[in-house]
Design an enzyme around this catalytic site. Sequence first.
Site, short mmCIF file in Angstrom:
data_model
loop_
_atom_site.label_atom_id
_atom_site.label_comp_id
_atom_site.label_asym_id
_atom_site.label_seq_id
_atom_site.Cartn_x
_atom_site.Cartn_y
_atom_site.Cartn_z
N LYS A 19 -42.33 8.72 -38.80
CA LYS A 19 -43.11 7.85 -39.69
C LYS A 19 -44.61 8.13 -39.62
O LYS A 19 -45.28 8.16 -40.62
CB LYS A 19 -42.89 6.37 -39.34
CG LYS A 19 -41.50 5.85 -39.62
CD LYS A 19 -41.43 4.34 -39.43
CE LYS A 19 -41.74 3.87 -38.02
NZ LYS A 19 -40.78 4.30 -37.01
N ARG A 94 -41.94 -5.79 -38.94
CA ARG A 94 -40.78 -5.31 -38.17
C ARG A 94 -39.75 -6.41 -37.98
O ARG A 94 -38.69 -6.16 -37.39
CB ARG A 94 -41.27 -4.89 -36.79
CG ARG A 94 -41.11 -3.42 -36.45
CD ARG A 94 -41.78 -3.24 -35.10
NE ARG A 94 -41.46 -2.03 -34.41
CZ ARG A 94 -42.22 -0.95 -34.37
NH1 ARG A 94 -43.33 -0.89 -35.06
NH2 ARG A 94 -41.87 0.08 -33.63
N ARG A 131 -40.27 14.70 -26.73
CA ARG A 131 -41.69 14.37 -26.84
C ARG A 131 -42.21 13.76 -25.54
O ARG A 131 -43.31 14.07 -25.09
CB ARG A 131 -41.89 13.40 -28.01
CG ARG A 131 -43.33 13.08 -28.29
CD ARG A 131 -43.50 12.34 -29.58
NE ARG A 131 -43.31 10.91 -29.42
CZ ARG A 131 -43.36 10.03 -30.41
NH1 ARG A 131 -43.55 10.43 -31.65
NH2 ARG A 131 -43.19 8.75 -30.19
N ARG A 137 -44.98 11.52 -20.89
CA ARG A 137 -44.85 10.06 -20.93
C ARG A 137 -43.67 9.64 -20.04
O ARG A 137 -42.54 9.48 -20.52
CB ARG A 137 -44.54 9.58 -22.35
CG ARG A 137 -45.60 9.90 -23.36
CD ARG A 137 -45.31 9.03 -24.57
NE ARG A 137 -45.98 9.51 -25.75
CZ ARG A 137 -45.94 8.88 -26.90
NH1 ARG A 137 -45.26 7.77 -27.04
NH2 ARG A 137 -46.57 9.36 -27.95
N ARG A 148 -35.33 0.72 -27.75
CA ARG A 148 -36.15 0.62 -28.98
C ARG A 148 -35.28 0.81 -30.23
O ARG A 148 -35.51 0.16 -31.24
CB ARG A 148 -37.27 1.66 -28.98
CG ARG A 148 -38.39 1.33 -28.03
CD ARG A 148 -39.70 2.04 -28.41
NE ARG A 148 -40.71 1.75 -27.42
CZ ARG A 148 -41.09 2.58 -26.46
NH1 ARG A 148 -40.57 3.79 -26.38
NH2 ARG A 148 -42.00 2.22 -25.58
P1 AMP Z 1 -44.55 2.16 -32.79
O1 AMP Z 1 -45.53 3.21 -32.45
O2 AMP Z 1 -44.70 1.64 -34.20
O3 AMP Z 1 -43.13 2.54 -32.50
O4 AMP Z 1 -44.89 0.90 -31.86
C1 AMP Z 1 -44.86 1.00 -30.45
C2 AMP Z 1 -44.57 -0.35 -29.85
O5 AMP Z 1 -45.58 -1.30 -30.22
C3 AMP Z 1 -43.26 -0.99 -30.28
O6 AMP Z 1 -42.15 -0.52 -29.52
C4 AMP Z 1 -43.55 -2.45 -30.05
O7 AMP Z 1 -43.46 -2.80 -28.69
C5 AMP Z 1 -45.01 -2.58 -30.44
N1 AMP Z 1 -45.14 -2.88 -31.89
C6 AMP Z 1 -45.61 -2.07 -32.87
N2 AMP Z 1 -45.58 -2.69 -34.06
C7 AMP Z 1 -45.06 -3.90 -33.84
C8 AMP Z 1 -44.74 -5.01 -34.67
N3 AMP Z 1 -44.92 -4.95 -36.00
N4 AMP Z 1 -44.22 -6.12 -34.09
C9 AMP Z 1 -44.01 -6.18 -32.77
N5 AMP Z 1 -44.27 -5.19 -31.93
C10 AMP Z 1 -44.78 -4.04 -32.45
#
Ligand code: AMP
Length: 199
Positions: A19, A94, A131, A137, A148
Amino acid sequence: MTQTATTRLLIIGPPGAGKGTQAHRIAEGYAVPAISTGDIFRANIKGATELGKKVQAIIETGELVPDSLTNEIVADRLAQADAATGFLLDGYPRTVDQVAALDAMLEGESLDAVVLLEADTDEVVARLLNRAQLEGRADDTEEVIRHRQNVYAEQTAPLIDLFSKRGILVTVDGMGSVDEVAERIASGLNGLLSAKVVS
Ligand code: AMP
């Protein structure tokens, strides 16, 4: 013929579907800012801000940050001048409650299109593990990565139906090269958004 002056977009899909990369391409194409809640959280963790300290442990376990906190951050970001003519949201909303919060923030000026980037779970888990290794990481263990994916399936996937019913969903196969996927997204969005042009 007039086209709406704003372009409000969202990209949605399982973690690891690519994404972020596609979000930057789309944002550039439509000259709108790409707004990623994940990036905002990571920047705050890196900078050891109050927000960063609050969310670090949650993010490391693969859980979602509470809606109230996340909604507040997005409301602040969308109020900035560069988002006035549109935006591309990546990773927000989300949850069903976050959709309601976003609708309220947009005051009836709802999203124009939602790109769903589809990807096979085993394939994305393999990508994410790779990754994690490449970028060192250590926290991104297979367990957290799989968690996740489950959180996505339980809390975020139900949004797909909701956006489909609104007639704004563009479903794209996320497997293939970055260019191939970008091309699919561009043509899908073009089709949907040009159909929205009002005379
Ligand atoms: P991402 O890079 O979008 O996968 O986000 C990394 C982490 O940030 C996720 O696994 C969540 O813990 C937190 N996060 C990101 N966006 C949201 C959201 N809209 N609502 C809740 N937690 C979020």
